[in-house]
Enzyme design. Structure first.
Site, PDB file in Angstrom:
ATOM      1  N   LYS A 154      28.234 -30.772  28.845  1.00  0.00           N
ATOM      2  CA  LYS A 154      27.590 -30.462  29.164  1.00  0.00           C
ATOM      3  C   LYS A 154      26.699 -31.758  29.355  1.00  0.00           C
ATOM      4  CE  LYS A 154      26.570 -26.230  29.557  1.00  0.00           C
ATOM      5  NZ  LYS A 154      25.373 -24.809  31.077  1.00  0.00           N
ATOM      6  N   TYR A 213      33.403 -27.830  25.874  1.00  0.00           N
ATOM      7  CA  TYR A 213      32.405 -26.753  26.113  1.00  0.00           C
ATOM      8  C   TYR A 213      31.039 -28.043  26.098  1.00  0.00           C
ATOM      9  CZ  TYR A 213      27.727 -23.811  26.664  1.00  0.00           C
ATOM     10  OH  TYR A 213      27.226 -23.690  27.585  1.00  0.00           O
ATOM     11  N   SER A 218      25.247 -12.719  37.825  1.00  0.00           N
ATOM     12  CA  SER A 218      25.658 -11.454  37.799  1.00  0.00           C
ATOM     13  C   SER A 218      25.510 -10.823  37.176  1.00  0.00           C
ATOM     14  CB  SER A 218      26.915 -11.254  37.810  1.00  0.00           C
ATOM     15  OG  SER A 218      27.369 -12.598  37.328  1.00  0.00           O
TER      16      SER A 218
END
Ligand code: NDP
Length: 276
Positions: free
Chosen positions: A157, A153, A15
């Site tokens: 990852k 974060y 999106s």
């Protein structure tokens, strides 16, 4: 595998930002693209300006197994295969390690790591049956170089990097290829959607946290468009033998190369000068 131009691609988080740019590029190249968002109630379709490519947006929350099952069921009702899965959905939570609750840490991993695990597990049985498939995980340079006040974060990852390396070896025997793209700062909706840990603005770390966040946001907003990342994804799709990872952007390639060569204390010094 059949000709690129009739392949079925599933992109999570299409999106906005990198996912959206990838979805539109692949559609224009003739792929049958299924893009996802949590924010749509039912499917909508856009057709390519030329050729038979299309982008069908369908609902998906990678944190919900029921939502994933419905998404895969829907695509397999429409198509006979899922050729490419691009695990792109992700977001960031910022705050010091000490200011991060378990719930906040889990929320970060739930999308960026467990979301990818759920998606791979949902698609792999079909790819094994097909005896081919390609999975591209969107990691980050922060999955190779840990950034202060973005530790969860980075950790999500780093975990994704580890899983991807192992998965790649495990599924090779079934004709399935796995690769990663590691973007550096990219101008997308990511910055505006970044969440802060509950007391990050009112803690002993707040002054340094605010400075660090200001640097991150400035760098992201002045960063290139997702084009570099889209090009790396295209390179993987067009390769018979895709690499384990592509770091997107020349300066980030150099940074990652230097991290491997330079002493860890020097890398730490540079990162802390930039962000702390
Ligand atoms: P955006 O915020 O622009 O896009 C993120 C996309 O992820 C949206 O389409 C959003 O869809 C989707 N998403 C978020 N959470 C979920 C969820 N639980 N389930 C399904 N979809 C979800 O960010 P980017 O395009 O920048 O991010 C794409 C990827 O690139 C991420 O994995 C990010 O970590 C990575 N990346 C980004 C960098 C950058 O500087 N921008 C740098 C390095 C890596 P919706 O809200 O509609 O559901």
């Amino acid at each position: 595998m059949q000709n690129n131009y009739s392949k079925v691609v599933l992109i999570t988080g299409a999106s906005s930002g990198i996912g959206k740019a990838t979805a539109y590029t692949l559609m224009e190249k003739g792929f049958k693209v299924y893009g996802t968002s949590r924010k749509i109630a039912s499917e909508t379709t856009v057709k390519a300006k030329k050729g038979n490519g299309f982008l069908k947006m369908i609902p998906l929350d990678v944190c919900s197994q029921e939502s994933i099952d419905n998404c895969i069921k829907y695509i397999l009702k429409e198509e006979s295969s899922i050729d490419i899965l691009i695990n792109n959905a992700g977001f960031g939570i910022a705050g010091s390690v000490e200011d991060t609750s378990f719930e906040e840490a889990f929320k970060q991993f739930d999308t960026n790591f467990f979301g990818v695990l759920r998606m791979c597990r949902a698609v792999l049985p079909k790819m094994r049956e097909q005896k081919n498939g390609l999975i591209i995980n969107i990691s980050s340079v922060a999955g190779l170089i840990s950034i202060p006040y973005q530790s969860m974060y980075s950790a999500s990852k780093y975990a994704l990097e580890a899983m991807t390396e192992a998965l790649r070896i495990e599924v090779k025997q079934f004709g399935i290829k796995v690769s990663m793209v590691e973007p550096g700062d990219t101008k997308t909706g990511f910055t505006a959607k970044r969440e802060y840990t509950h007391n990050s603005l009112n803690s002993v770390y707040s002054d340094k946290f605010k400075k660090s966040i200001k640097t991150m946001e400035r760098d992201e907003q002045n960063a290139p468009s997702p084009k570099l990342v889209v090009n790396a994804i295209l390179k993987i799709i067009n390769s018979d033998n895709p690499p384990i990872r592509i770091t997107a952007g020349f300066s980030y390639k150099i940074l990652v190369f230097l991290k491997r060569l330079l002493p860890s204390r020097f890398v730490e010094y540079v990162v802390s000068k930039i962000y702390s």
